[in-house]
Design an enzyme around this catalytic site. Structure first.
Site, PDB file in Angstrom:
ATOM      1  N   SER A 148       0.863  -1.010  -0.057  1.00  0.00           N
ATOM      2  CA  SER A 148      -0.311  -0.247  -0.232  1.00  0.00           C
ATOM      3  C   SER A 148       1.059   1.330   0.095  1.00  0.00           C
ATOM      4  CB  SER A 148      -1.311  -0.256   1.231  1.00  0.00           C
ATOM      5  OG  SER A 148      -0.239  -0.061   2.505  1.00  0.00           O
ATOM      6  N   HIS A 175       0.847   4.404   6.690  1.00  0.00           N
ATOM      7  CA  HIS A 175       0.318   4.617   5.734  1.00  0.00           C
ATOM      8  C   HIS A 175       1.125   6.780   5.764  1.00  0.00           C
ATOM      9  CE1 HIS A 175      -2.915   2.125   3.991  1.00  0.00           C
ATOM     10  NE2 HIS A 175      -1.430   1.500   4.020  1.00  0.00           N
ATOM     11  N   ASP A 199      -8.387   6.228   4.418  1.00  0.00           N
ATOM     12  CA  ASP A 199      -8.027   5.020   5.282  1.00  0.00           C
ATOM     13  C   ASP A 199      -9.050   4.413   5.621  1.00  0.00           C
ATOM     14  OD1 ASP A 199      -5.844   4.355   4.249  1.00  0.00           O
ATOM     15  OD2 ASP A 199      -4.617   4.808   5.988  1.00  0.00           O
TER      16      ASP A 199
END
Length: 153
Positions: A30, A69, A96
């Site tokens: 990701s 992230h 998210d």
């Protein structure tokens, strides 16, 4: 002796970095192309405000595995000094919010485990392989146990 030394080093890193988990392995794609699966990230947690663009590692209530992230939005409430954070994987289409706990739209500071301050590419693959292929982990532990038993020291 080895286990005790490892625990002492880990606790020392926790104190030095201010993070409950000073080292994490990237488990998914990701964050590509910046971080690839198997990269090891070094984390640090400070009192400095979290800013848009920083890469953070966070925990979600009810999930065991932390997520790596990028911060895409930060809302600071002037009256309460509370901070709300929104994150997104660089390689993901949307933010998210679908990963967060049900009904949760933002992360709070207590969800953040640390900020990425450095990385080692691909070194974390050992952890990934041992997690995804438990037989390899058991063989390695058995071999180490056999080595300890048969050593002449």
């Amino acid at each position: 002796m080895i286990v005790t030394s490892a625990l002492i080093i880990w606790k020392g890193l926790m104190v030095a970095t201010g993070s409950e988990s000073p080292v994490v392995v990237v488990l998914s794609g990701s964050m590509e192309p910046g971080f690839k699966r198997g990269d090891i990230l070094f984390l640090r947690m400070s009192k400095d405000p979290i800013r848009t663009g920083e890469i953070v590692v966070f925990n979600i209530d009810g999930r065991e595995i932390p997520i790596v992230h990028r911060v895409i939005k930060v809302h600071e409430r002037q009256e309460s000094a509370e901070v709300e954070i929104l994150t997104k994987g660089d390689n993901n289409f949307g933010d998210d919010r679908l990963l967060y706990a049900q009904g949760q739209l933002w992360l709070q500071r207590h969800h953040i485990m640390g900020r990425a301050v450095g990385y080692l590419p691909y070194v974390g693959w050992v952890t990934i392989v041992m997690t995804e292929q438990p037989m390899i982990k058991y063989l390695l532990i058995g071999a180490l146990g056999l080595l300890v038993i048969t050593s002449k020291d």
